[in-house]
Design a protein around this motif. Sequence first.
Motif, short mmCIF file in Angstrom:
data_model
loop_
_atom_site.label_atom_id
_atom_site.label_comp_id
_atom_site.label_asym_id
_atom_site.label_seq_id
_atom_site.Cartn_x
_atom_site.Cartn_y
_atom_site.Cartn_z
N VAL A 1 0.60 -0.58 0.12
CA VAL A 1 -0.34 0.07 -0.45
C VAL A 1 1.18 1.76 -0.37
N ARG A 2 0.01 1.75 -0.68
CA ARG A 2 1.14 3.14 -0.72
C ARG A 2 0.22 4.44 -1.04
N VAL A 3 0.60 5.73 -0.81
CA VAL A 3 -0.15 6.85 -1.01
C VAL A 3 0.41 8.06 -0.80
N SER A 4 -0.16 9.13 -1.69
CA SER A 4 -0.46 10.53 -1.52
C SER A 4 0.17 10.88 -0.39
N ASP A 5 -0.58 10.60 0.56
CA ASP A 5 -0.13 11.33 2.08
C ASP A 5 -0.28 10.51 2.79
N PRO A 6 0.15 10.89 4.00
CA PRO A 6 0.70 9.79 5.00
C PRO A 6 -0.32 9.30 6.01
N ALA A 7 -0.87 10.00 5.96
CA ALA A 7 -2.53 10.14 6.70
C ALA A 7 -3.46 8.73 6.76
N LEU A 8 -3.63 8.93 4.69
CA LEU A 8 -4.28 7.92 4.00
C LEU A 8 -3.59 6.25 4.48
N ALA A 9 -2.90 6.21 5.34
CA ALA A 9 -2.27 4.81 5.51
C ALA A 9 -2.18 4.74 7.15
N ALA A 10 -2.47 5.45 7.94
CA ALA A 10 -2.57 5.58 9.58
C ALA A 10 -3.06 4.43 9.93
N SER A 11 -4.16 3.42 9.20
CA SER A 11 -4.87 3.09 10.08
C SER A 11 -4.12 1.48 9.75
N GLY A 12 -3.16 1.43 8.97
CA GLY A 12 -2.17 0.08 9.14
C GLY A 12 -3.32 -0.87 8.31
N THR A 13 -3.74 -0.40 7.58
CA THR A 13 -4.95 -2.42 6.89
C THR A 13 -6.07 -1.09 5.79
N ILE A 14 -6.05 -2.65 4.88
CA ILE A 14 -6.18 -1.70 3.87
C ILE A 14 -7.41 -1.71 3.53
N ALA A 15 -8.81 -2.00 4.51
CA ALA A 15 -10.05 -1.37 5.04
C ALA A 15 -9.91 0.11 5.61
N GLY A 16 -9.33 0.40 6.40
CA GLY A 16 -8.35 1.68 6.75
C GLY A 16 -8.46 2.35 5.88
N ALA A 17 -7.49 2.16 4.93
CA ALA A 17 -6.88 3.17 3.18
C ALA A 17 -7.90 3.57 2.98
N LEU A 18 -8.92 2.35 2.61
CA LEU A 18 -10.38 2.78 1.90
C LEU A 18 -11.76 3.44 2.39
N ASP A 19 -11.38 3.44 3.66
CA ASP A 19 -12.11 4.34 4.11
C ASP A 19 -11.41 6.07 4.33
N ALA A 20 -10.79 5.94 4.65
CA ALA A 20 -8.82 7.21 4.52
C ALA A 20 -9.44 7.88 3.38
N LEU A 21 -9.37 6.77 2.42
CA LEU A 21 -9.52 7.25 0.74
C LEU A 21 -11.17 8.04 0.76
N TRP A 22 -12.18 7.49 0.75
CA TRP A 22 -13.52 7.69 0.82
C TRP A 22 -13.85 8.75 1.41
N SER A 23 -12.98 9.57 3.10
CA SER A 23 -13.18 10.57 4.01
C SER A 23 -13.18 11.71 3.26
N GLN A 24 -12.14 11.60 1.36
CA GLN A 24 -12.05 12.43 1.39
C GLN A 24 -12.91 13.06 0.51
N LEU A 25 -14.02 12.52 0.10
CA LEU A 25 -15.18 12.98 -1.27
C LEU A 25 -15.79 13.64 -0.44
N GLY A 26 -16.61 15.09 -1.05
CA GLY A 26 -17.01 16.07 -0.10
C GLY A 26 -18.80 15.41 -1.45
N PRO A 27 -19.52 15.91 -1.54
CA PRO A 27 -20.42 15.97 -1.74
C PRO A 27 -20.93 15.94 -3.49
N GLU A 28 -19.78 16.59 -3.88
CA GLU A 28 -19.82 15.89 -5.65
C GLU A 28 -18.69 15.76 -5.98
N GLY A 29 -18.05 14.40 -4.95
CA GLY A 29 -16.68 13.71 -5.33
C GLY A 29 -17.30 12.70 -5.97
N TYR A 30 -16.22 11.70 -6.78
CA TYR A 30 -16.45 10.78 -7.36
C TYR A 30 -15.05 9.78 -7.41
#
Length: 538
Positions: A392-421
Amino acid sequence: MSFDIRVSGHVKAVVEDTLPGLVADLVASGVTAQDPTLWGPAAEAEAARRLGWVQAVSVSRPLVAQIAELRAQFVAQGLTRVVLAGMGGSSLAPEVIARTAGVPLTILDATAPGQVLAALDGDEEGGLAQTVLVVSSKSGSTVETDSAKRAFEAAFRDLGIDPAERIVVVTDPGSPLDESAQADGYRVFHADPTVGGRYSALTAFGLVPAGLAGVDLDELLDEADATLLEVAIDSPENPALVLAAAIAGGSPRRDKLGLVADGTHLQGLPDWIEQLLAESTGKAGTGILPVVLLPVSPELERRPEDLQILRIVDEAAEFHLFGRHEGEILVSGSLAAQFVVWEYATAIAGRVLGIDPFDQPDVEAAKAATRGLLERRPDQPAPAFTADGVEVRVSDPALAASGTIAGALDALWSQLGPEGYVAIQAYVDRVHLPELAGLREMVAADSGRPTTFGWGPRFLHSTGQFHKGGPAVGVFLQITERTDIDVAIPGRPFTFAELVAAQAAGDAAVLADLGRPVVTLTLTDPQPEVLSLFEAAQ
């Protein structure tokens, strides 16, 4: 009419508000007359040399007999397998044409070494000894196409076959590929240089590979010819004007367009529309993002307010009568009619959006990053963590803070705004990992937002422009693979495995530099249970 479009609900109101201005401004006849001023002063120079596609049918007619004659020669020699090496507009249209006609055509629009080997080794239609290669590149310098050409040349020579007897080139006159092909004695078909790649479905780029594979080109061009009369008239009944208004009008505008092939006989059309729309409109911070959906995709159940659904059917009028698709756009028509109407509508949508629909200012960024990585050959950065055989590699260390794939994905989805994709970008061998495309449905359900899926590097010539030049609301999930399979590229200091790795890393770097969040998952297991990994992560 050869093309039918039906609208209802919200989108009908959008069309009724937008359409009169397009008719009054004589936009349809202006496009037909190749008026470069339609898109404003900033776009005039580019438009002046990119409107040849409105005359593609008449310009292409003389090619039909030449293509048929060459096909007959190949068939007489027992050469029955046609492979097309091309990217973006050079491969998407002929792929749709061949699939819809039920004609076999092998597409090589990838740099994953396993996929290159599959194209070289052959398939059920025959092996390399029965193969003709069409090398298709408008610029004549596309790295993926050049690499494929070099690999096939070497493979032909290994069998004692003169590549000039098996390779057909389609390119613009005077391109680097044109000059080298002429010098090597290859058969060359020149394309119209006044037609941009994504508008080239009915030019040599679409017709040569499809025709050599066995498609009836006269029928295709006849269908297109009939449609040209419909789209040239400044009338509220003009289907191209209605479509342009439906996809680009409205305030607030629904800037994501869900494309659903629902029972249509046309095969793969949404992928062609995806490139045409995304690369033409995704710039200057605006655009229309095509999202290719299934009839049962999550976005159709929980419809985001910024997603407009367009359904491709065989009979739009019949679907319209059912009344089950309120607020959708329903379109039907022959394949050639679809090509003509969508090209007109996309160009007109560019006028509605206030952008130049013929340039692609951000596509070069990923190419330049790839070249830089191939020249410098830096070591790949260490992963943030490894889990279940996935780096797992990330553009921002915060995306990998959980140390799990599920956590990294949740962190990525958390960056989605109301108009995001979400954009999934899979730089893997899709011949051997086709099931990875199913990840799109899982991510759409998990993230709750419209999700695109692109095979890399193919999508770089399609939605890649939108991801960098459109609204900065996307988050990006890259899938790469580590494999022992590799293929040399003759005459180049890098292999296909090194090329595809550089393309993935280069694009991730460009996205990160633009502030787009990126998570890269590298599969290290030679036989990964890809979907089960993501099921466990949800």
